[in-house]
Scaffold this active site. Structure first.
Site, short mmCIF file in Angstrom:
data_model
loop_
_atom_site.label_atom_id
_atom_site.label_comp_id
_atom_site.label_asym_id
_atom_site.label_seq_id
_atom_site.Cartn_x
_atom_site.Cartn_y
_atom_site.Cartn_z
N ASN A 11 0.89 -1.22 0.11
CA ASN A 11 -0.11 0.07 0.00
C ASN A 11 0.74 1.26 -0.03
O ASN A 11 1.38 1.46 1.07
CB ASN A 11 -0.95 0.04 1.18
CG ASN A 11 -1.58 1.28 1.57
OD1 ASN A 11 -1.81 2.10 0.45
ND2 ASN A 11 -2.24 1.35 2.61
N TRP A 12 0.87 1.87 -1.11
CA TRP A 12 2.01 2.97 -1.34
C TRP A 12 1.38 4.53 -0.36
O TRP A 12 2.08 5.34 -0.46
CB TRP A 12 2.16 3.35 -2.65
CG TRP A 12 3.27 2.60 -3.27
CD1 TRP A 12 3.73 1.18 -2.69
CD2 TRP A 12 4.14 2.82 -4.49
NE1 TRP A 12 4.83 0.55 -3.85
CE2 TRP A 12 4.86 1.55 -4.69
CE3 TRP A 12 3.99 3.75 -5.58
CZ2 TRP A 12 5.93 1.59 -5.70
CZ3 TRP A 12 5.12 3.45 -6.46
CH2 TRP A 12 5.87 2.54 -6.72
N LYS A 13 0.12 4.20 -0.01
CA LYS A 13 -0.50 5.52 0.33
C LYS A 13 -0.36 6.67 -0.42
O LYS A 13 -0.28 6.45 -1.74
CB LYS A 13 0.04 5.71 1.89
CG LYS A 13 -0.21 4.26 2.86
CD LYS A 13 0.01 4.51 4.24
CE LYS A 13 -0.28 3.08 4.86
NZ LYS A 13 -0.11 3.28 6.45
N HIS A 95 -9.41 1.22 5.16
CA HIS A 95 -8.33 1.28 5.54
C HIS A 95 -8.56 2.16 6.94
O HIS A 95 -9.16 3.03 7.03
CB HIS A 95 -7.00 1.63 4.93
CG HIS A 95 -5.67 1.62 5.37
ND1 HIS A 95 -5.43 2.68 6.28
CD2 HIS A 95 -4.79 0.91 5.21
CE1 HIS A 95 -4.22 2.41 6.62
NE2 HIS A 95 -3.81 1.42 6.18
N GLU A 97 -6.74 4.52 7.86
CA GLU A 97 -6.52 5.97 7.65
C GLU A 97 -7.79 6.58 7.06
O GLU A 97 -8.07 7.62 6.94
CB GLU A 97 -5.27 6.09 6.87
CG GLU A 97 -4.21 5.99 7.57
CD GLU A 97 -2.90 5.54 6.88
OE1 GLU A 97 -2.82 5.42 5.65
OE2 GLU A 97 -1.91 4.66 7.53
N GLU A 165 -5.20 -4.89 10.65
CA GLU A 165 -3.81 -3.84 10.85
C GLU A 165 -4.33 -2.99 12.31
O GLU A 165 -5.03 -2.04 12.18
CB GLU A 165 -4.02 -2.85 9.63
CG GLU A 165 -3.73 -3.51 8.47
CD GLU A 165 -3.28 -2.45 7.23
OE1 GLU A 165 -2.07 -2.58 6.97
OE2 GLU A 165 -3.72 -1.48 6.94
N GLY A 171 2.81 2.19 10.72
CA GLY A 171 3.78 3.30 10.72
C GLY A 171 4.51 3.71 11.87
O GLY A 171 5.39 4.46 12.14
N SER A 210 3.86 -2.27 10.56
CA SER A 210 5.25 -2.42 10.31
C SER A 210 5.96 -3.74 10.20
O SER A 210 6.53 -4.03 10.96
CB SER A 210 5.49 -2.01 11.91
OG SER A 210 5.14 -0.81 12.36
N GLY A 231 3.12 -1.40 4.14
CA GLY A 231 2.97 0.30 3.89
C GLY A 231 4.38 0.71 3.47
O GLY A 231 4.71 0.59 2.53
N GLY A 232 4.98 1.48 4.46
CA GLY A 232 6.51 1.82 4.27
C GLY A 232 7.29 1.04 3.59
O GLY A 232 8.04 1.58 2.74
P1 13P Z 1 3.22 0.28 7.64
O1 13P Z 1 3.78 -1.08 7.05
O2 13P Z 1 3.90 1.51 7.04
O3 13P Z 1 3.31 0.30 9.10
O4 13P Z 1 1.64 0.47 7.07
C1 13P Z 1 0.77 -0.42 7.40
C2 13P Z 1 -0.54 -0.07 6.58
O5 13P Z 1 -1.04 0.77 7.06
C3 13P Z 1 -0.68 -0.72 5.43
O6 13P Z 1 -1.82 -0.58 4.83
#
Ligand code: 13P
Length: 247
Positions: A11-13, A95, A97, A165, A171, A210, A231-232
């Site tokens: 997920n590149w957000k 998600h 977010e 999640e 993050g 993470s 994510g990251g």
């Molecule tokens: P991180 O891997 O950056 O913690 O993010 C997880 C995430 O929200 C994937 O959708």
């Protein structure tokens, strides 16, 4: 009942300009014979270009959200049909977010899941508790409640994944213990079996929050963890490939 095919999705957000497409190409080039299905979910602006760049490779693309309607006067929104038109095979929905920052309730997420199915996309439906909810001992109830509220009956017979999640693990560099992950995935599996019968055993339950190359192998070995939503660490091909290779 067949075991779920694992899925590792990035997920590149809200990250990635055109120059980042090189990372997506590098993921495809470095994939080899992966034991999982692999997907990248870039921002909507990159979706069509990434889908073209990855066409003919084993890497799927996905959106990060969609509107519940197919088209109309919804300024700034993108429909499932539009994501599919841009080459997406999947879409992340619910998600945290989106739930926290855009007021998405379980009912809204369920409507978006129906939209995804209508548009021919495979939804990855996210659930997860906040730190306050975990500290209060409510994590299992909150998450299984989100599963029941966000997964409409129309998912019966369709491909989909659930992503657990924990909000506090996203993050932050923090992750639940392996025992906590197993406890939650077992509870989500039980909810899926209750909702969809035997079919509920064949849908992957991803862990997200993470995940990095250093912790992926131990997390992916946990019972009922059927992949990861990253994510990251999905922004750099080397890190993402390290996670895929940990399976
Ligand atoms: P991180 O891997 O950056 O913690 O993010 C997880 C995430 O929200 C994937 O959708």
């Amino acid at each position: 009942m067949t075991a779920p095919i694992p899925l590792i999705a990035g997920n590149w957000k809200m990250n990635g300009l055109a120059a980042a497409l090189g990372e997506a190409r590098a993921v495809a080039a470095g994939l080899g014979s992966a034991a999982a299905r692999v997907a990248l979910c870039p921002p909507a602006t990159l979706l069509e270009r990434m889908s073209s760049a990855l066409s003919g490779t084993a890497v799927l693309t996905g959106g990060q959200d969609c509107h519940a309607e197919a088209s109309g006067a919804f300024t700034g929104d993108v429909s499932a049909e539009m994501l599919a038109d841009a080459g997406a095979a999947l879409v992340i929905l619910g998600h945290s977010e989106r739930r926290a920052g855009h007021g998405e309730t379980d009912a809204i997420v369920a409507a978006k899941v129906r939209a995804a199915l209508r548009g021919g996309l495979e939804p990855i439906i996210c659930v997860g508790e906040t730190l306050e909810e975990r500290k209060a001992g409510w994590a299992l109830a909150v998450v299984t409640g989100q599963v029941r509220g966000s997964l409409p009956a129309e998912l019966a017979g369709k491909d989909f994944a659930v992503a657990y999640e924990p909000v506090w693990a996203i993050g932050s560099g923090l992750t639940p213990s392996l025992a906590e992950i197993e406890e939650m995935h077992t509870a989500i599996r039980a909810a899926l079996l209750e909702l969809f019968g035997d079919e509920g055993a064949a849908r992957p339950i991803l862990y997200g929050g993470s995940v990095k190359p250093a912790n992926a192998a131990e997390i992916l070995k946990v019972k009922d963890v059927g992949g990861a939503l990253v994510g990251g660490a999905s922004l750099k091909a080397a890190d993402f490939l390290g996670i895929v290779g940990a399976l």
